[in-house]
Design a protein around this motif. Structure first.
Motif, PDB file in Angstrom:
ATOM      1  N   ARG A 204       6.002  12.389 -14.718  1.00  0.00           N
ATOM      2  CA  ARG A 204       5.326  12.117 -13.446  1.00  0.00           C
ATOM      3  C   ARG A 204       5.099  10.615 -13.193  1.00  0.00           C
ATOM      4  O   ARG A 204       5.419  10.101 -12.124  1.00  0.00           O
ATOM      5  N   LYS A 205       4.544   9.890 -14.171  1.00  0.00           N
ATOM      6  CA  LYS A 205       4.241   8.464 -13.967  1.00  0.00           C
ATOM      7  C   LYS A 205       5.514   7.641 -13.735  1.00  0.00           C
ATOM      8  O   LYS A 205       5.553   6.787 -12.842  1.00  0.00           O
ATOM      9  N   ASP A 206       6.532   7.876 -14.549  1.00  0.00           N
ATOM     10  CA  ASP A 206       7.795   7.147 -14.375  1.00  0.00           C
ATOM     11  C   ASP A 206       8.437   7.479 -13.037  1.00  0.00           C
ATOM     12  O   ASP A 206       8.954   6.592 -12.346  1.00  0.00           O
ATOM     13  N   LEU A 207       8.403   8.738 -12.668  1.00  0.00           N
ATOM     14  CA  LEU A 207       8.972   9.172 -11.402  1.00  0.00           C
ATOM     15  C   LEU A 207       8.212   8.549 -10.226  1.00  0.00           C
ATOM     16  O   LEU A 207       8.821   8.081  -9.256  1.00  0.00           O
ATOM     17  N   GLU A 208       6.900   8.481 -10.339  1.00  0.00           N
ATOM     18  CA  GLU A 208       6.087   7.878  -9.284  1.00  0.00           C
ATOM     19  C   GLU A 208       6.425   6.392  -9.125  1.00  0.00           C
ATOM     20  O   GLU A 208       6.600   5.898  -8.009  1.00  0.00           O
ATOM     21  N   LYS A 209       6.586   5.673 -10.240  1.00  0.00           N
ATOM     22  CA  LYS A 209       6.968   4.263 -10.182  1.00  0.00           C
ATOM     23  C   LYS A 209       8.322   4.085  -9.491  1.00  0.00           C
ATOM     24  O   LYS A 209       8.495   3.187  -8.657  1.00  0.00           O
TER      25      LYS A 209
ATOM     26  N   TYR B  56      11.529  15.482  -8.614  1.00  0.00           N
ATOM     27  CA  TYR B  56      11.702  16.077  -9.936  1.00  0.00           C
ATOM     28  C   TYR B  56      12.724  17.216  -9.881  1.00  0.00           C
ATOM     29  O   TYR B  56      13.642  17.267 -10.701  1.00  0.00           O
ATOM     30  N   GLU B  57      12.588  18.080  -8.902  1.00  0.00           N
ATOM     31  CA  GLU B  57      13.505  19.221  -8.771  1.00  0.00           C
ATOM     32  C   GLU B  57      14.931  18.748  -8.495  1.00  0.00           C
ATOM     33  O   GLU B  57      15.883  19.312  -9.037  1.00  0.00           O
ATOM     34  N   ASN B  58      15.077  17.724  -7.662  1.00  0.00           N
ATOM     35  CA  ASN B  58      16.410  17.219  -7.325  1.00  0.00           C
ATOM     36  C   ASN B  58      17.082  16.479  -8.481  1.00  0.00           C
ATOM     37  O   ASN B  58      18.290  16.281  -8.465  1.00  0.00           O
ATOM     38  N   ASN B  59      16.293  16.064  -9.459  1.00  0.00           N
ATOM     39  CA  ASN B  59      16.833  15.291 -10.583  1.00  0.00           C
ATOM     40  C   ASN B  59      16.540  15.937 -11.927  1.00  0.00           C
ATOM     41  O   ASN B  59      16.510  15.242 -12.953  1.00  0.00           O
ATOM     42  N   LYS B  60      16.345  17.237 -11.934  1.00  0.00           N
ATOM     43  CA  LYS B  60      15.970  17.941 -13.160  1.00  0.00           C
ATOM     44  C   LYS B  60      16.947  17.683 -14.310  1.00  0.00           C
ATOM     45  O   LYS B  60      16.528  17.512 -15.458  1.00  0.00           O
ATOM     46  N   ALA B  61      18.221  17.651 -14.013  1.00  0.00           N
ATOM     47  CA  ALA B  61      19.226  17.441 -15.062  1.00  0.00           C
ATOM     48  C   ALA B  61      19.012  16.092 -15.757  1.00  0.00           C
ATOM     49  O   ALA B  61      19.265  15.960 -16.958  1.00  0.00           O
ATOM     50  N   ARG B  62      18.534  15.126 -15.027  1.00  0.00           N
ATOM     51  CA  ARG B  62      18.292  13.800 -15.574  1.00  0.00           C
ATOM     52  C   ARG B  62      17.155  13.795 -16.588  1.00  0.00           C
ATOM     53  O   ARG B  62      17.112  12.965 -17.500  1.00  0.00           O
ATOM     54  N   TYR B  63      16.227  14.701 -16.406  1.00  0.00           N
ATOM     55  CA  TYR B  63      15.049  14.734 -17.277  1.00  0.00           C
ATOM     56  C   TYR B  63      15.183  15.698 -18.443  1.00  0.00           C
ATOM     57  O   TYR B  63      14.242  15.868 -19.207  1.00  0.00           O
ATOM     58  N   ALA B  64      16.326  16.328 -18.577  1.00  0.00           N
ATOM     59  CA  ALA B  64      16.628  17.248 -19.684  1.00  0.00           C
ATOM     60  C   ALA B  64      15.505  18.265 -19.884  1.00  0.00           C
ATOM     61  O   ALA B  64      15.207  19.026 -18.992  1.00  0.00           O
ATOM     62  N   ASP B  65      14.886  18.234 -21.018  1.00  0.00           N
ATOM     63  CA  ASP B  65      13.862  19.235 -21.353  1.00  0.00           C
ATOM     64  C   ASP B  65      12.443  18.743 -21.107  1.00  0.00           C
ATOM     65  O   ASP B  65      11.492  19.354 -21.587  1.00  0.00           O
ATOM     66  N   LYS B  66      12.270  17.669 -20.370  1.00  0.00           N
ATOM     67  CA  LYS B  66      10.931  17.127 -20.145  1.00  0.00           C
ATOM     68  C   LYS B  66      10.259  17.837 -18.979  1.00  0.00           C
ATOM     69  O   LYS B  66      10.875  18.117 -17.959  1.00  0.00           O
ATOM     70  N   SER B  67       8.985  18.077 -19.146  1.00  0.00           N
ATOM     71  CA  SER B  67       8.216  18.736 -18.080  1.00  0.00           C
ATOM     72  C   SER B  67       7.893  17.749 -16.964  1.00  0.00           C
ATOM     73  O   SER B  67       7.980  16.538 -17.141  1.00  0.00           O
ATOM     74  N   PHE B  68       7.490  18.284 -15.832  1.00  0.00           N
ATOM     75  CA  PHE B  68       7.095  17.463 -14.686  1.00  0.00           C
ATOM     76  C   PHE B  68       5.977  16.499 -15.074  1.00  0.00           C
ATOM     77  O   PHE B  68       6.028  15.316 -14.761  1.00  0.00           O
ATOM     78  N   ASP B  69       4.970  17.000 -15.785  1.00  0.00           N
ATOM     79  CA  ASP B  69       3.836  16.160 -16.191  1.00  0.00           C
ATOM     80  C   ASP B  69       4.266  15.024 -17.121  1.00  0.00           C
ATOM     81  O   ASP B  69       3.687  13.930 -17.080  1.00  0.00           O
ATOM     82  N   ALA B  70       5.301  15.268 -17.929  1.00  0.00           N
ATOM     83  CA  ALA B  70       5.767  14.250 -18.872  1.00  0.00           C
ATOM     84  C   ALA B  70       6.473  13.084 -18.174  1.00  0.00           C
ATOM     85  O   ALA B  70       6.461  11.965 -18.673  1.00  0.00           O
TER      86      ALA B  70
ATOM     87  N   GLY C 257       0.809  -1.216   0.000  1.00  0.00           N
ATOM     88  CA  GLY C 257       0.000   0.000   0.000  1.00  0.00           C
ATOM     89  C   GLY C 257       0.842   1.266   0.000  1.00  0.00           C
ATOM     90  O   GLY C 257       0.461   2.295   0.569  1.00  0.00           O
ATOM     91  N   ILE C 258       1.988   1.210  -0.649  1.00  0.00           N
ATOM     92  CA  ILE C 258       2.896   2.363  -0.686  1.00  0.00           C
ATOM     93  C   ILE C 258       2.397   3.384  -1.695  1.00  0.00           C
ATOM     94  O   ILE C 258       1.995   3.043  -2.806  1.00  0.00           O
ATOM     95  N   SER C 259       2.430   4.619  -1.273  1.00  0.00           N
ATOM     96  CA  SER C 259       2.044   5.705  -2.174  1.00  0.00           C
ATOM     97  C   SER C 259       3.069   6.826  -2.069  1.00  0.00           C
ATOM     98  O   SER C 259       3.925   6.823  -1.190  1.00  0.00           O
ATOM     99  N   VAL C 260       2.961   7.751  -2.990  1.00  0.00           N
ATOM    100  CA  VAL C 260       3.873   8.897  -3.037  1.00  0.00           C
ATOM    101  C   VAL C 260       3.032  10.159  -3.040  1.00  0.00           C
ATOM    102  O   VAL C 260       2.045  10.252  -3.787  1.00  0.00           O
ATOM    103  N   THR C 261       3.423  11.112  -2.224  1.00  0.00           N
ATOM    104  CA  THR C 261       2.672  12.370  -2.157  1.00  0.00           C
ATOM    105  C   THR C 261       3.083  13.288  -3.302  1.00  0.00           C
ATOM    106  O   THR C 261       4.191  13.158  -3.853  1.00  0.00           O
ATOM    107  N   PRO C 262       2.212  14.222  -3.670  1.00  0.00           N
ATOM    108  CA  PRO C 262       2.583  15.194  -4.706  1.00  0.00           C
ATOM    109  C   PRO C 262       3.850  15.967  -4.331  1.00  0.00           C
ATOM    110  O   PRO C 262       4.672  16.257  -5.200  1.00  0.00           O
ATOM    111  N   ALA C 263       4.014  16.271  -3.052  1.00  0.00           N
ATOM    112  CA  ALA C 263       5.213  17.001  -2.616  1.00  0.00           C
ATOM    113  C   ALA C 263       6.480  16.168  -2.836  1.00  0.00           C
ATOM    114  O   ALA C 263       7.515  16.701  -3.256  1.00  0.00           O
ATOM    115  N   GLU C 264       6.400  14.865  -2.582  1.00  0.00           N
ATOM    116  CA  GLU C 264       7.560  13.986  -2.805  1.00  0.00           C
ATOM    117  C   GLU C 264       7.901  13.920  -4.287  1.00  0.00           C
ATOM    118  O   GLU C 264       9.080  13.928  -4.662  1.00  0.00           O
TER     119      GLU C 264
END
Length: 187
Positions: free
Chosen positions: A76-81, A60-74, A48-55
């Motif tokens: 989000r699902k992979d990051l949540e997994k 995302y902010e801590n790993n922005k360089a990893r995501y290059a030019d991708k937006s948070f919404d783009a 029953g593990i979940s992730v909060t929007p704040a997490e």
């Protein structure tokens, strides 16, 4: 030269001596070790593990360089997994360490039941290096001991029930194999 050796058949004593020598030095005519046990499979969903929007935002902010030019919404699902899997790995590993310290089958069963894990029996398994679960089973040295494996988005609790040690096979069961090996070596 091989034809000359076969022309004079090996005596039973020569074959038995060959068998004894190779069994003593290389365990050539021995069975393979086998292990039996149980495995329970766990998933992040069973915890029953979940992730909060704040997490998610923080990750995302801590790993922005990893995501290059991708937006948070783009992403989000992979990051949540990734975050759910990371939380699961940490919790599952800690839980299994706690449970294995108790060291009894009832604790394993209760833990598995709590998380809806299903038990699968492992019977007369041989070591398979490409299987993390079977490798874990073979790393356990005492029946009743348990260990954890976290791989492929799931966790496994592995408990060793029995060890079937290697033993020498009787000469008469492997005589044809011994004879073949004897002639090949003499050739």
């Amino acid at each position: 030269y091989g034809a000359k050796v076969k022309a004079k058949p090996a005596t039973d004593k020569e074959l038995r001596d060959y068998f004894e020598t190779h069994n003593a030095s290389h365990k050539r005519y021995w069975t393979v070790e086998r292990r039996s046990g149980a495995v329970w499979k766990f998933s992040p969903e069973s915890y029953g593990i979940s992730v909060t929007p704040a997490e998610l935002k923080t990750a995302y902010e801590n790993n922005k360089a990893r995501y290059a030019d991708k937006s948070f919404d783009a992403v989000r699902k992979d990051l949540e997994k990734e975050l759910v899997q990371s939380k699961f790995n940490a919790r599952f590993t800690a839980d299994v360490q706690r449970i294995t310290q108790q060291g009894n089958a009832a604790a394993f069963e209760q833990f598995a039941k709590k998380h809806g894990a299903k038990k699968t029996s492992l019977v007369d398994e041989v070591l398979k290096p490409d299987s993390a679960v079977i490798s874990k089973l073979f790393s356990l040295k005492t029946p009743g001991k348990a260990g954890a494996v976290v791989a492929h988005n799931e966790g496994s609790l592995v408990v060793l029930d029995a060890i079937k040690e290697r033993v020498s096979r009787p000469f008469n069961d492997v005589k044809a194999e011994v004879e073949r090996d004897y002639y090949q070596e003499k050739a």
